[in-house]
Design a protein around this motif. Sequence first.
Motif, PDB file in Angstrom:
ATOM      1  N   PHE A  91      75.307  43.724  61.730  1.00 23.93           N
ATOM      2  CA  PHE A  91      76.340  44.733  61.965  1.00 23.93           C
ATOM      3  C   PHE A  91      76.384  45.068  63.447  1.00 23.93           C
ATOM      4  N   THR A  92      77.559  45.449  63.960  1.00 15.65           N
ATOM      5  CA  THR A  92      77.708  45.737  65.384  1.00 15.65           C
ATOM      6  C   THR A  92      76.937  46.973  65.814  1.00 15.65           C
ATOM      7  N   GLU A  93      76.745  47.933  64.915  1.00 22.91           N
ATOM      8  CA  GLU A  93      76.068  49.171  65.290  1.00 22.91           C
ATOM      9  C   GLU A  93      74.544  49.047  65.282  1.00 22.91           C
ATOM     10  N   SER A  94      74.018  47.868  64.963  1.00 26.34           N
ATOM     11  CA  SER A  94      72.569  47.688  64.890  1.00 26.34           C
ATOM     12  C   SER A  94      72.191  46.318  65.431  1.00 26.34           C
ATOM     13  N   ASP A  95      71.019  46.247  66.060  1.00 27.11           N
ATOM     14  CA  ASP A  95      70.513  44.962  66.521  1.00 27.11           C
ATOM     15  C   ASP A  95      69.773  44.227  65.410  1.00 27.11           C
ATOM     16  N   ASN A  96      69.541  44.907  64.297  1.00 26.34           N
ATOM     17  CA  ASN A  96      68.816  44.310  63.178  1.00 26.34           C
ATOM     18  C   ASN A  96      69.729  43.407  62.357  1.00 26.34           C
ATOM     19  N   ILE A  97      69.103  42.454  61.700  1.00 27.74           N
ATOM     20  CA  ILE A  97      69.801  41.598  60.747  1.00 27.74           C
ATOM     21  C   ILE A  97      69.330  42.008  59.358  1.00 27.74           C
ATOM     22  N   PHE A  98      70.271  42.230  58.447  1.00 29.60           N
ATOM     23  CA  PHE A  98      69.963  42.724  57.116  1.00 29.60           C
ATOM     24  C   PHE A  98      70.072  41.607  56.089  1.00 29.60           C
ATOM     25  N   SER A  99      69.099  41.551  55.204  1.00 30.66           N
ATOM     26  CA  SER A  99      69.083  40.522  54.162  1.00 30.66           C
ATOM     27  C   SER A  99      70.032  40.898  53.036  1.00 30.66           C
ATOM     28  N   MET A 100      70.434  39.892  52.280  1.00 32.62           N
ATOM     29  CA  MET A 100      71.307  40.144  51.133  1.00 32.62           C
ATOM     30  C   MET A 100      70.607  41.002  50.092  1.00 32.62           C
ATOM     31  N   GLU A 101      69.278  40.891  50.016  1.00 26.24           N
ATOM     32  CA  GLU A 101      68.536  41.690  49.053  1.00 26.24           C
ATOM     33  C   GLU A 101      68.607  43.171  49.389  1.00 26.24           C
ATOM     34  N   SER A 102      68.489  43.497  50.686  1.00 27.77           N
ATOM     35  CA  SER A 102      68.561  44.908  51.079  1.00 27.77           C
ATOM     36  C   SER A 102      69.968  45.456  50.872  1.00 27.77           C
ATOM     37  N   ILE A 103      70.968  44.646  51.116  1.00 27.56           N
ATOM     38  CA  ILE A 103      72.352  45.067  50.872  1.00 27.56           C
ATOM     39  C   ILE A 103      72.581  45.215  49.374  1.00 27.56           C
ATOM     40  N   GLY A 104      72.021  44.306  48.587  1.00 25.99           N
ATOM     41  CA  GLY A 104      72.145  44.382  47.134  1.00 25.99           C
ATOM     42  C   GLY A 104      71.499  45.630  46.567  1.00 25.99           C
ATOM     43  N   ARG A 105      70.373  46.045  47.172  1.00 27.87           N
ATOM     44  CA  ARG A 105      69.701  47.265  46.702  1.00 27.87           C
ATOM     45  C   ARG A 105      70.545  48.510  46.974  1.00 27.87           C
ATOM     46  N   ILE A 106      71.275  48.501  48.079  1.00 28.78           N
ATOM     47  CA  ILE A 106      72.157  49.632  48.412  1.00 28.78           C
ATOM     48  C   ILE A 106      73.275  49.741  47.377  1.00 28.78           C
ATOM     49  N   GLY A 107      73.762  48.590  46.950  1.00 28.69           N
ATOM     50  CA  GLY A 107      74.799  48.573  45.918  1.00 28.69           C
ATOM     51  C   GLY A 107      76.143  48.127  46.444  1.00 28.69           C
ATOM     52  N   SER A 108      76.872  47.449  45.596  1.00 25.57           N
ATOM     53  CA  SER A 108      78.187  46.912  45.970  1.00 25.57           C
ATOM     54  C   SER A 108      79.175  48.011  46.309  1.00 25.57           C
ATOM     55  N   GLU A 109      79.170  49.076  45.515  1.00 24.01           N
ATOM     56  CA  GLU A 109      80.142  50.147  45.740  1.00 24.01           C
ATOM     57  C   GLU A 109      79.928  50.808  47.101  1.00 24.01           C
ATOM     58  N   GLU A 110      78.665  51.066  47.432  1.00 22.51           N
ATOM     59  CA  GLU A 110      78.344  51.706  48.714  1.00 22.51           C
ATOM     60  C   GLU A 110      78.727  50.789  49.882  1.00 22.51           C
ATOM     61  N   PHE A 111      78.433  49.503  49.751  1.00 20.30           N
ATOM     62  CA  PHE A 111      78.781  48.545  50.802  1.00 20.30           C
ATOM     63  C   PHE A 111      80.300  48.475  50.975  1.00 20.30           C
ATOM     64  N   MET A 112      81.026  48.396  49.860  1.00 18.47           N
ATOM     65  CA  MET A 112      82.488  48.313  49.953  1.00 18.47           C
ATOM     66  C   MET A 112      83.083  49.589  50.530  1.00 18.47           C
ATOM     67  N   LYS A 113      82.478  50.728  50.199  1.00 15.80           N
ATOM     68  CA  LYS A 113      82.971  51.996  50.729  1.00 15.80           C
ATOM     69  C   LYS A 113      82.841  52.013  52.258  1.00 15.80           C
ATOM     70  N   ASN A 114      81.712  51.516  52.770  1.00 16.18           N
ATOM     71  CA  ASN A 114      81.464  51.567  54.206  1.00 16.18           C
ATOM     72  C   ASN A 114      82.009  50.360  54.978  1.00 16.18           C
ATOM     73  N   TYR A 115      82.013  49.181  54.352  1.00 18.46           N
ATOM     74  CA  TYR A 115      82.360  47.962  55.085  1.00 18.46           C
ATOM     75  C   TYR A 115      83.453  47.128  54.426  1.00 18.46           C
ATOM     76  N   GLY A 116      84.068  47.610  53.370  1.00 19.74           N
ATOM     77  CA  GLY A 116      85.104  46.850  52.661  1.00 19.74           C
ATOM     78  C   GLY A 116      86.225  46.341  53.551  1.00 19.74           C
ATOM     79  N   PRO A 117      86.817  47.213  54.385  1.00 18.15           N
ATOM     80  CA  PRO A 117      87.930  46.744  55.215  1.00 18.15           C
ATOM     81  C   PRO A 117      87.514  46.104  56.545  1.00 18.15           C
ATOM     82  N   ILE A 118      86.214  46.009  56.795  1.00 19.33           N
ATOM     83  CA  ILE A 118      85.710  45.465  58.064  1.00 19.33           C
ATOM     84  C   ILE A 118      85.676  43.939  57.987  1.00 19.33           C
ATOM     85  N   SER A 119      85.951  43.276  59.107  1.00 21.28           N
ATOM     86  CA  SER A 119      85.943  41.808  59.159  1.00 21.28           C
ATOM     87  C   SER A 119      84.576  41.271  59.562  1.00 21.28           C
ATOM     88  N   PHE A 120      84.230  40.146  58.968  1.00 26.77           N
ATOM     89  CA  PHE A 120      82.978  39.446  59.259  1.00 26.77           C
ATOM     90  C   PHE A 120      83.290  37.973  59.472  1.00 26.77           C
TER      91      PHE A 120
END
Length: 142
Positions: A91-120
Amino acid sequence: MKKILIILILLIVAIIAVVVYQYNSYNIKLAEIKKINKEYENFTENEILGTSLITLINKAINSNEKNNILKDDKGLYKENETTSIKIEVKFTESDNIFSMESIGRIGSEEFMKNYGPISFKCTQKTYHEKTNNIKYLLFEQI
């Protein structure tokens, strides 16, 4: 003499049948690998939205579960030589790289709420040497 000739012909036919069967099996496996890779590569060729990225992450997690990929003590999937898939996100706001497992633990709904319209964009893609299956994808926020 006729018996030897018949046995020889049957042996040749059996050898040809085995070779044809092995060749067809190889082609079927190759087609399956291409199909699986194409499903992932469709997401890597262009910019995608966060909604597509979370779909891809869920697909990779399901694939790892289906293929019985083991997890380490941190809950991350261990790499194997044939079927494991790992997706990481920067993510641009962090120098860290996040694994799919950590994103999965946060949950799809939370990820879509925060990053749904963002481009990757996929910036790195590697394949397993043994099978040519997708092994690793790195997506970076644009």
